[in-house]
Design a protein around this motif. Structure first.
Motif, PDB file in Angstrom:
ATOM      1  N   PRO B  74      41.285  35.670  37.860  1.00 14.07           N
ATOM      2  CA  PRO B  74      41.970  36.334  38.970  1.00 14.07           C
ATOM      3  C   PRO B  74      42.804  37.518  38.487  1.00 14.07           C
ATOM      4  O   PRO B  74      43.630  37.366  37.585  1.00 14.07           O
ATOM      5  N   VAL B  75      42.559  38.673  39.079  1.00  9.18           N
ATOM      6  CA  VAL B  75      43.281  39.898  38.705  1.00  9.18           C
ATOM      7  C   VAL B  75      44.030  40.405  39.934  1.00  9.18           C
ATOM      8  O   VAL B  75      43.465  40.459  41.020  1.00  9.18           O
ATOM      9  N   VAL B  76      45.303  40.744  39.764  1.00  8.51           N
ATOM     10  CA  VAL B  76      46.065  41.310  40.886  1.00  8.51           C
ATOM     11  C   VAL B  76      46.562  42.711  40.555  1.00  8.51           C
ATOM     12  O   VAL B  76      46.750  43.054  39.380  1.00  8.51           O
ATOM     13  N   ASN B  77      46.775  43.492  41.612  1.00  7.50           N
ATOM     14  CA  ASN B  77      47.316  44.853  41.506  1.00  7.50           C
ATOM     15  C   ASN B  77      46.537  45.733  40.541  1.00  7.50           C
ATOM     16  O   ASN B  77      47.103  46.625  39.922  1.00  7.50           O
ATOM     17  N   LYS B  78      45.275  45.452  40.398  1.00  6.37           N
ATOM     18  CA  LYS B  78      44.416  46.227  39.476  1.00  6.37           C
ATOM     19  C   LYS B  78      45.048  46.355  38.096  1.00  6.37           C
ATOM     20  O   LYS B  78      44.871  47.356  37.395  1.00  6.37           O
ATOM     21  N   LYS B  82      45.973  37.036  36.125  1.00  4.21           N
ATOM     22  CA  LYS B  82      46.890  35.922  36.427  1.00  4.21           C
ATOM     23  C   LYS B  82      46.649  34.727  35.502  1.00  4.21           C
ATOM     24  O   LYS B  82      47.584  34.109  35.027  1.00  4.21           O
ATOM     25  N   GLU B 110      40.121  45.124  36.944  1.00  4.91           N
ATOM     26  CA  GLU B 110      39.709  44.334  38.111  1.00  4.91           C
ATOM     27  C   GLU B 110      38.938  43.120  37.625  1.00  4.91           C
ATOM     28  O   GLU B 110      38.429  43.103  36.496  1.00  4.91           O
ATOM     29  N   ASN B 111      38.892  42.113  38.446  1.00  3.56           N
ATOM     30  CA  ASN B 111      38.024  40.968  38.190  1.00  3.56           C
ATOM     31  C   ASN B 111      36.589  41.473  37.981  1.00  3.56           C
ATOM     32  O   ASN B 111      36.137  42.382  38.683  1.00  3.56           O
ATOM     33  N   ARG B 114      34.237  41.562  41.016  1.00  5.03           N
ATOM     34  CA  ARG B 114      34.601  42.609  41.981  1.00  5.03           C
ATOM     35  C   ARG B 114      34.256  43.994  41.445  1.00  5.03           C
ATOM     36  O   ARG B 114      33.870  44.883  42.203  1.00  5.03           O
ATOM     37  N   SER B 153      40.398  41.131  47.251  1.00  9.96           N
ATOM     38  CA  SER B 153      40.940  40.452  46.067  1.00  9.96           C
ATOM     39  C   SER B 153      41.605  39.130  46.404  1.00  9.96           C
ATOM     40  O   SER B 153      41.646  38.225  45.566  1.00  9.96           O
ATOM     41  N   ASP B 156      46.152  36.048  45.386  1.00  8.22           N
ATOM     42  CA  ASP B 156      46.369  35.849  43.948  1.00  8.22           C
ATOM     43  C   ASP B 156      45.216  36.407  43.125  1.00  8.22           C
ATOM     44  O   ASP B 156      44.992  35.987  41.989  1.00  8.22           O
ATOM     45  N   GLY B 157      44.474  37.324  43.713  1.00  4.26           N
ATOM     46  CA  GLY B 157      43.325  37.882  42.991  1.00  4.26           C
ATOM     47  C   GLY B 157      42.192  36.896  42.837  1.00  4.26           C
ATOM     48  O   GLY B 157      41.312  37.086  42.000  1.00  4.26           O
TER      49      GLY B 157
END
Lengths: 317, 317
Positions: B74-78, B82, B110-111, B114, B153, B156-157
């Motif tokens: 999980p990736v957040v805010n590019k 996480k 990014e994930n 995605r 996303s 929590d991504g």
């Protein structure tokens, strides 16, 4: 002062409400849909009722900003009902165009569940959340999804049909043509049908004693009422319902990863029991990182349909 | 001339490619991840390799627009991974910040799934579609969803985890902690494990004869190869795989209502068989109005990871 109208258009009744700038419902009334008389007839009667309500509250109709419609079925471009299954108006019915012609006002049309999701997001339980899912549970179940602050409609206006994922491939046939749909279990009708099966097996408890001579009279609220009082068999029936619902919510969480889930619709009155039951079963279905997601009760409740529809206009960009 | 770098960061290997303005891969190389040496070490080696590749193609590094990273998890805010499950870098690892410090260039993270979805949407099989889902199928399965032109996303991504919806509640335990996850059936490993069960039962066919003394040697591609040649038992195994995959795709369709679905990942080489099988079973799981949705093969295929990662920079707004 600005005024907004929300129209909650159902197969049987049309709820019409006038809201002020503070999103209070000033007045609200229902008329019969009687869709067989044709869309022109129904829409003209809705417009007449709106005018009548403005007169009633002594506001000039020129102060009406616009009219939002929540309509069951897939809606595209905030205008067209692709399949008007609950009405006899055919497919690709342009509700916006017709009502704008009749009323001369701005009209925005959306799927009823998505309208509720928007309403709850603007002034209800999911206010301030960018990623929220509303789950109205009543005669059916569907998900109104707001992702990155945007309502998700899907390509044919058919997004959110969580009620038609199969949870029992050897089960009943659903009205949609598929088999064992979630909605057959997690709806007012579903909990009753599954409940009767449990009652006939257990042959005990207050529900069995009360309804054994005529199970047709059993309704969802009886089951929740007795479960709340601690009747063991009623608790089993509610637990089964919550287990299936938790599966559906788990799917939503794993796919959409929302911040909050709001339980709405006719069964929201029992949402304390539903939420407790879902939380118990959710760890079987949702990824561990997400099981602490808040699951809360609708704040709009019975006014969700009208407020949701009005929010389409209030939210207009 | 503008140049872009795509980094496909896996648990074992890192694929690094340089793309030109026409999105051609000019050069590409892999290095070992060796995450145990720490993120600073791995990232420095990646940056050294990028500089080396620029020297190799005789382009000054100042012409590099930026670097896109596709990372599992999980990736957040590019920016932030996480849960860096495939690495030993802990949680809430800010990959963007670290690589920007090391390289002095613009970095977008990014994930990985995605990133592939975006790549396929910019210059692959779903080009021009506003609502598309990419399904890479390999060691696992996940959905890269683009809705209303935006990558989804989740909060929590963690959106798109179709691999972890349960399809067999009495089945195997998954590595994620849940039971009977889709991924246990619709992955390279899953088709082999389920396939062995069928072979041991049927005790016939070319796969049984070839691998009966050592089923450990059976791989997914053997199964697809023999199914393609018409071996009956191999066909059964592929059909079971497609049936489960059709369930997952049905869930995606009913919830997200996309315009197109793209089969990607390691098993995309067999996507003609997979797509035919999925289409056969889909009417059991997807709402009737949506069963004619195009399901197609990835166009980026083996370069999806690098091109997807680079597309994060190319698409930068």
């Amino acid at each position: 002062m600005k005024y907004f109208v929300g129209v909650d258009l159902g197969g049987t009744n049309v709820k019409i409400g006038i809201l002020d700038s503070e999103y209070n419902i000033l007045t609200e009334e229902s008329i019969k849909t009687e869709s067989k008389r044709g869309p022109e007839d129904t829409f003209t009667r809705i417009w007449n009722k709106i005018q009548e309500l403005f007169t009633k509250i002594s506001v000039d109709i020129s102060e009406l900003e616009g009219i939002g419609f929540g309509i069951p079925g897939p809606v595209v471009n905030k205008s067209i009902v692709k399949i008007a299954a609950n009405f006899s108006w055919g497919n690709d019915f342009n509700a916006k165009e017709l009502f704008e012609r009749i009323s001369g006002k701005t009209v925005i049309v959306e799927n009823d569940v998505r309208a509720i999701a928007l309403g709850e997001n603007l002034f209800g339980a999911s206010k301030g959340y960018k990623n929220s899912i509303i789950l109205p549970i009543g005669t059916g179940i569907a998900a109104g999804m707001i992702i990155n602050g945007e309502l998700i409609s899907g390509n044919d206006g058919a997004a959110g049909e969580i009620g038609h994922i199969s949870v029992d491939l050897n089960g009943y046939k659903c009205g949609c043509g598929l088999t064992g749909c979630l909605e057959l279990f997690t709806s007012a009708k579903g909990i009753v049908r599954e409940g009767i099966k449990v009652l006939k097996q257990e042959k005990k408890g207050i529900l069995y004693e009360t309804f054994k001579d005529d199970f047709e009279k059993l309704e969802a609220f009886h089951i929740f009422l007795e479960a709340r009082k601690g009747d063991e068999v009623a608790e089993i029936i509610v637990d089964n319902f919550c287990n299936k619902l938790a599966y559906g919510i788990g799917v939503l969480i794993n796919l959409v990863n929302p911040e909050i889930i709001v339980i709405a619709g006719g069964l929201a009155k029992s949402s304390d029991l539903i939420i407790a039951g879902v939380k118990k079963h959710l760890p079987k279905y949702a990824l561990n990182m997400s099981i602490d997601i808040p699951i809360v009760k609708s704040e709009l409740l019975d006014s969700a349909g009208v407020k949701g529809a009005a929010s389409l206009i209030i939210n207009k960009k």
